[in-house]
Design a protein around this motif. Structure first.
Motif, PDB file in Angstrom:
ATOM      1  N   ALA A  26       0.837  -1.199   0.000  1.00  0.00           N
ATOM      2  CA  ALA A  26       0.000   0.000   0.000  1.00  0.00           C
ATOM      3  C   ALA A  26       0.872   1.249   0.000  1.00  0.00           C
ATOM      4  O   ALA A  26       1.801   1.362   0.809  1.00  0.00           O
ATOM      5  CB  ALA A  26      -0.902  -0.003   1.228  1.00  0.00           C
ATOM      6  N   PRO A  27       0.598   2.197  -0.895  1.00  0.00           N
ATOM      7  CA  PRO A  27       1.319   3.468  -0.862  1.00  0.00           C
ATOM      8  C   PRO A  27       0.996   4.239   0.427  1.00  0.00           C
ATOM      9  O   PRO A  27      -0.052   4.032   1.033  1.00  0.00           O
ATOM     10  CB  PRO A  27       0.799   4.226  -2.086  1.00  0.00           C
ATOM     11  N   ARG A  28       1.884   5.110   0.801  1.00  0.00           N
ATOM     12  CA  ARG A  28       1.668   5.955   1.972  1.00  0.00           C
ATOM     13  C   ARG A  28       0.642   7.034   1.625  1.00  0.00           C
ATOM     14  O   ARG A  28       0.725   7.676   0.588  1.00  0.00           O
ATOM     15  CB  ARG A  28       2.986   6.601   2.395  1.00  0.00           C
ATOM     16  N   THR A  29      -0.326   7.213   2.502  1.00  0.00           N
ATOM     17  CA  THR A  29      -1.315   8.260   2.305  1.00  0.00           C
ATOM     18  C   THR A  29      -0.726   9.587   2.780  1.00  0.00           C
ATOM     19  O   THR A  29       0.198   9.598   3.603  1.00  0.00           O
ATOM     20  CB  THR A  29      -2.610   7.953   3.076  1.00  0.00           C
ATOM     21  N   PRO A  30      -1.238  10.710   2.287  1.00  0.00           N
ATOM     22  CA  PRO A  30      -0.652  12.013   2.631  1.00  0.00           C
ATOM     23  C   PRO A  30      -0.583  12.302   4.136  1.00  0.00           C
ATOM     24  O   PRO A  30       0.352  12.941   4.587  1.00  0.00           O
ATOM     25  CB  PRO A  30      -1.567  13.019   1.925  1.00  0.00           C
ATOM     26  N   ASP A  31      -1.545  11.823   4.911  1.00  0.00           N
ATOM     27  CA  ASP A  31      -1.545  12.113   6.344  1.00  0.00           C
ATOM     28  C   ASP A  31      -1.014  10.957   7.194  1.00  0.00           C
ATOM     29  O   ASP A  31      -1.038  11.016   8.420  1.00  0.00           O
ATOM     30  CB  ASP A  31      -2.952  12.489   6.806  1.00  0.00           C
ATOM     31  N   GLN A  32      -0.497   9.915   6.561  1.00  0.00           N
ATOM     32  CA  GLN A  32      -0.035   8.733   7.293  1.00  0.00           C
ATOM     33  C   GLN A  32       1.346   8.958   7.902  1.00  0.00           C
ATOM     34  O   GLN A  32       2.293   9.319   7.207  1.00  0.00           O
ATOM     35  CB  GLN A  32       0.020   7.534   6.348  1.00  0.00           C
ATOM     36  N   PRO A  33       1.500   8.714   9.207  1.00  0.00           N
ATOM     37  CA  PRO A  33       2.823   8.828   9.825  1.00  0.00           C
ATOM     38  C   PRO A  33       3.773   7.755   9.292  1.00  0.00           C
ATOM     39  O   PRO A  33       3.344   6.636   8.977  1.00  0.00           O
ATOM     40  CB  PRO A  33       2.564   8.612  11.319  1.00  0.00           C
ATOM     41  N   LEU A  34       5.056   8.089   9.198  1.00  0.00           N
ATOM     42  CA  LEU A  34       6.030   7.118   8.710  1.00  0.00           C
ATOM     43  C   LEU A  34       6.063   5.856   9.581  1.00  0.00           C
ATOM     44  O   LEU A  34       6.301   4.763   9.079  1.00  0.00           O
ATOM     45  CB  LEU A  34       7.431   7.737   8.675  1.00  0.00           C
ATOM     46  N   TYR A  37       3.874   3.172   8.215  1.00  0.00           N
ATOM     47  CA  TYR A  37       4.052   2.893   6.790  1.00  0.00           C
ATOM     48  C   TYR A  37       5.078   1.774   6.628  1.00  0.00           C
ATOM     49  O   TYR A  37       6.156   1.817   7.211  1.00  0.00           O
ATOM     50  CB  TYR A  37       4.523   4.172   6.100  1.00  0.00           C
ATOM     51  N   GLY A  38       4.761   0.781   5.851  1.00  0.00           N
ATOM     52  CA  GLY A  38       5.665  -0.349   5.646  1.00  0.00           C
ATOM     53  C   GLY A  38       6.774  -0.106   4.654  1.00  0.00           C
ATOM     54  O   GLY A  38       7.683  -0.905   4.506  1.00  0.00           O
ATOM     55  N   GLY A  39       6.719   1.010   3.947  1.00  0.00           N
ATOM     56  CA  GLY A  39       7.754   1.355   2.986  1.00  0.00           C
ATOM     57  C   GLY A  39       7.425   0.915   1.576  1.00  0.00           C
ATOM     58  O   GLY A  39       6.378   0.339   1.298  1.00  0.00           O
ATOM     59  N   ARG A  40       8.355   1.224   0.688  1.00  0.00           N
ATOM     60  CA  ARG A  40       8.215   0.825  -0.717  1.00  0.00           C
ATOM     61  C   ARG A  40       9.453   0.024  -1.108  1.00  0.00           C
ATOM     62  O   ARG A  40      10.546   0.271  -0.604  1.00  0.00           O
ATOM     63  CB  ARG A  40       8.024   2.033  -1.615  1.00  0.00           C
ATOM     64  N   PRO A  41       9.297  -0.954  -1.989  1.00  0.00           N
ATOM     65  CA  PRO A  41      10.436  -1.790  -2.345  1.00  0.00           C
ATOM     66  C   PRO A  41      11.527  -1.004  -3.058  1.00  0.00           C
ATOM     67  O   PRO A  41      11.245  -0.153  -3.899  1.00  0.00           O
ATOM     68  CB  PRO A  41       9.832  -2.865  -3.248  1.00  0.00           C
ATOM     69  N   ASP A  42      12.753  -1.294  -2.668  1.00  0.00           N
ATOM     70  CA  ASP A  42      13.915  -0.659  -3.286  1.00  0.00           C
ATOM     71  C   ASP A  42      14.824  -1.779  -3.799  1.00  0.00           C
ATOM     72  O   ASP A  42      14.346  -2.674  -4.489  1.00  0.00           O
ATOM     73  CB  ASP A  42      14.600   0.267  -2.284  1.00  0.00           C
TER      74      ASP A  42
END
Length: 126
Positions: A26-34, A37-42
């Protein structure tokens, strides 16, 4: 960009086959605290068993997936932004993880003195 794709590869012709979603996040929503957030694959690496290790940028973790896409392991990290795992050491069982520091907020860097460093850990499978 929160999706990892898998493609069949023909070694002889060098061509890719049809793709399938290997894992999605799931992408991070604008108001979601880090912190939630599970992150995005790198960056990623594959071990000798065929398991796929992926650095989750802004997710403070590495994930290890079986070749069929089943999540095998979650490795929490002391930095918010891991960027790339790579296997090394004499026996191939040291996993090195590069991390990001550039353009990160000052308060985050104050909490994470290892940001920008290369981390390492021992793993069971080279």
């Amino acid at each position: 960009a929160h999706t990892i794709w898998a493609h069949a590869f023909d070694l002889h012709s060098g061509t890719l086959g049809e793709g399938r979603v290997f894992a999605s996040f799931a992408p991070r929503t604008p108001d979601q605290p880090l912190a939630s957030y599970g992150g995005r694959p790198d960056g990623a690496a594959v071990d000798e068993s065929g398991a796929y290790w992926v650095a989750m940028f802004e997710g403070a973790q590495l994930l290890r997936y079986a070749a069929d896409g089943v999540l095998l392991e979650v490795v929490p990290l002391p930095v918010r932004c891991p960027t790339m795992p790579a296997f090394g050491g004499a026996d191939g069982r040291t996993l090195f993880i590069t991390t990001a520091r550039d353009k990160r907020p000052a308060d985050e860097l104050a909490r994470e003195p290892w940001a920008g460093a290369v981390l390492s850990l021992r793993v069971a499978v080279p």
